[in-house]
Motif scaffolding. Sequence first.
Motif, PDB file in Angstrom:
ATOM      1  N   ARG A 108       0.580  -1.294  -0.244  1.00  0.00           N
ATOM      2  CA  ARG A 108      -0.106  -0.089  -0.059  1.00  0.00           C
ATOM      3  C   ARG A 108       0.794   1.140   0.449  1.00  0.00           C
ATOM      4  N   ILE A 109       1.106   1.632  -1.123  1.00  0.00           N
ATOM      5  CA  ILE A 109       1.219   3.268  -1.245  1.00  0.00           C
ATOM      6  C   ILE A 109       0.690   4.147  -1.203  1.00  0.00           C
ATOM      7  N   GLU A 110       0.899   5.836  -0.272  1.00  0.00           N
ATOM      8  CA  GLU A 110       0.532   6.905  -0.473  1.00  0.00           C
ATOM      9  C   GLU A 110       1.668   7.873  -0.574  1.00  0.00           C
ATOM     10  N   LYS A 111       1.817   8.533  -0.841  1.00  0.00           N
ATOM     11  CA  LYS A 111       2.888   9.769  -0.973  1.00  0.00           C
ATOM     12  C   LYS A 111       3.781   9.263  -1.237  1.00  0.00           C
ATOM     13  N   GLY A 112       4.192   8.867  -2.298  1.00  0.00           N
ATOM     14  CA  GLY A 112       5.678   7.687  -2.674  1.00  0.00           C
ATOM     15  C   GLY A 112       6.031   6.945  -1.157  1.00  0.00           C
ATOM     16  N   LYS A 113       5.621   6.768   0.246  1.00  0.00           N
ATOM     17  CA  LYS A 113       5.830   6.189   1.184  1.00  0.00           C
ATOM     18  C   LYS A 113       4.723   4.825   1.184  1.00  0.00           C
ATOM     19  N   VAL A 114       5.461   3.508   1.836  1.00  0.00           N
ATOM     20  CA  VAL A 114       4.689   2.345   2.057  1.00  0.00           C
ATOM     21  C   VAL A 114       4.961   1.961   3.198  1.00  0.00           C
ATOM     22  N   LEU A 115       3.250   1.635   3.380  1.00  0.00           N
ATOM     23  CA  LEU A 115       3.025   0.679   4.323  1.00  0.00           C
ATOM     24  C   LEU A 115       3.552  -0.252   5.416  1.00  0.00           C
ATOM     25  N   MET A 116       4.301  -0.273   6.653  1.00  0.00           N
ATOM     26  CA  MET A 116       5.239  -0.798   6.985  1.00  0.00           C
ATOM     27  C   MET A 116       4.618  -2.266   8.279  1.00  0.00           C
ATOM     28  N   THR A 117       4.893  -2.161   8.770  1.00  0.00           N
ATOM     29  CA  THR A 117       4.301  -3.170  10.432  1.00  0.00           C
ATOM     30  C   THR A 117       6.017  -4.000  10.956  1.00  0.00           C
ATOM     31  N   LYS A 118       5.165  -3.842  12.514  1.00  0.00           N
ATOM     32  CA  LYS A 118       6.878  -4.091  13.237  1.00  0.00           C
ATOM     33  C   LYS A 118       5.954  -5.094  14.242  1.00  0.00           C
TER      34      LYS A 118
ATOM     35  N   LYS B 153      10.014  -8.212  17.496  1.00  0.00           N
ATOM     36  CA  LYS B 153      10.846  -8.245  16.316  1.00  0.00           C
ATOM     37  C   LYS B 153      11.557  -7.093  16.476  1.00  0.00           C
ATOM     38  N   ASP B 154      12.446  -6.872  15.620  1.00  0.00           N
ATOM     39  CA  ASP B 154      13.591  -5.486  14.958  1.00  0.00           C
ATOM     40  C   ASP B 154      13.905  -4.342  13.754  1.00  0.00           C
ATOM     41  N   LYS B 155      12.573  -5.872  12.868  1.00  0.00           N
ATOM     42  CA  LYS B 155      12.600  -5.447  11.068  1.00  0.00           C
ATOM     43  C   LYS B 155      11.101  -5.050  11.087  1.00  0.00           C
ATOM     44  N   TYR B 156      11.154  -4.178   9.891  1.00  0.00           N
ATOM     45  CA  TYR B 156      10.210  -3.791   9.704  1.00  0.00           C
ATOM     46  C   TYR B 156       9.131  -4.688   8.887  1.00  0.00           C
ATOM     47  N   TYR B 157       7.654  -5.043   7.870  1.00  0.00           N
ATOM     48  CA  TYR B 157       7.766  -5.924   6.584  1.00  0.00           C
ATOM     49  C   TYR B 157       6.479  -5.667   6.541  1.00  0.00           C
ATOM     50  N   LEU B 158       6.123  -5.752   5.310  1.00  0.00           N
ATOM     51  CA  LEU B 158       4.672  -5.814   4.452  1.00  0.00           C
ATOM     52  C   LEU B 158       3.308  -6.624   5.570  1.00  0.00           C
ATOM     53  N   PRO B 159       2.695  -6.136   5.442  1.00  0.00           N
ATOM     54  CA  PRO B 159       1.632  -6.723   6.283  1.00  0.00           C
ATOM     55  C   PRO B 159       1.192  -7.906   5.111  1.00  0.00           C
ATOM     56  N   GLY B 160       0.128  -8.852   6.231  1.00  0.00           N
ATOM     57  CA  GLY B 160       0.557  -9.934   5.557  1.00  0.00           C
ATOM     58  C   GLY B 160       0.630 -11.695   6.069  1.00  0.00           C
ATOM     59  N   GLY B 161       0.692 -12.342   5.734  1.00  0.00           N
ATOM     60  CA  GLY B 161       1.262 -13.654   6.634  1.00  0.00           C
ATOM     61  C   GLY B 161       0.973 -14.635   5.929  1.00  0.00           C
TER      62      GLY B 161
ATOM     63  N   ARG C 238      -2.694  -3.729  15.288  1.00  0.00           N
ATOM     64  CA  ARG C 238      -3.558  -4.977  16.140  1.00  0.00           C
ATOM     65  C   ARG C 238      -2.944  -6.104  16.173  1.00  0.00           C
ATOM     66  N   ASN C 239      -3.382  -7.396  17.431  1.00  0.00           N
ATOM     67  CA  ASN C 239      -2.645  -8.757  16.998  1.00  0.00           C
ATOM     68  C   ASN C 239      -1.074  -8.333  17.767  1.00  0.00           C
ATOM     69  N   GLU C 240      -0.320  -9.178  17.413  1.00  0.00           N
ATOM     70  CA  GLU C 240       1.775  -9.598  16.408  1.00  0.00           C
ATOM     71  C   GLU C 240       2.075  -7.782  16.835  1.00  0.00           C
ATOM     72  N   ILE C 241       0.339  -6.937  15.942  1.00  0.00           N
ATOM     73  CA  ILE C 241       1.471  -5.419  15.537  1.00  0.00           C
ATOM     74  C   ILE C 241       1.850  -4.414  16.349  1.00  0.00           C
ATOM     75  N   GLU C 242       2.766  -4.228  16.302  1.00  0.00           N
ATOM     76  CA  GLU C 242       3.419  -3.402  17.598  1.00  0.00           C
ATOM     77  C   GLU C 242       2.547  -1.832  17.330  1.00  0.00           C
ATOM     78  N   GLU C 243       3.588  -1.702  15.694  1.00  0.00           N
ATOM     79  CA  GLU C 243       3.543  -0.620  14.608  1.00  0.00           C
ATOM     80  C   GLU C 243       3.523  -0.407  13.757  1.00  0.00           C
ATOM     81  N   VAL C 244       2.471   0.358  13.024  1.00  0.00           N
ATOM     82  CA  VAL C 244       1.656   0.811  12.303  1.00  0.00           C
ATOM     83  C   VAL C 244       2.831   2.074  11.185  1.00  0.00           C
ATOM     84  N   ARG C 245       3.874   1.988  10.161  1.00  0.00           N
ATOM     85  CA  ARG C 245       4.270   3.309   9.938  1.00  0.00           C
ATOM     86  C   ARG C 245       5.259   3.031   8.353  1.00  0.00           C
TER      87      ARG C 245
END
Length: 131
Positions: free
Chosen positions: A10-20, A24-32, A96-103
């Motif tokens: 999901r891209i908005e204004k040249g940035k992509v939605l990521m989750t942590k 975990k110490d890395k960010y990932y695209l949302p999904g599973g 939500r659930n296991e997700i600590e941060e949306v960035r």
Amino acid sequence: MEIDKVALIRIEKGKVLMTKSFGKDKYYLPGGKREKGESDEQTLVREIAEELDVEILTDTVTYNGTFRAQADGKKKGVTVKMTCYSAQYNRQPRPRNEIEEVRWMNFGDIDLVAEVDKKIFKYLKEKGELV
């Protein structure tokens, strides 16, 4: 061994939605990972609802590509296959659930993401979608 995952780009204004996720110490695209018998779209809809508390608008789902890389935190030779889709959803995402941060992240954040997501960041940058 290969881990089969489905993810949202999901891209908005040249940035992509990521989750942590918590712990975990890395960010990932949302999904599973898909559950037995699920299609890509069913996996995407379920995982995104679980992680971001949004409903994917299924008539907007578009295939973006499939990417493979060494799986983060797994022994050498274990790969992740990330089948990626873009889609609209019905409200602002929130952790939500296991997700600590949306960035929302740009190409300059590439060192903060998992190996497969680095490939996706480069792909999105080449396409001119990521700043």
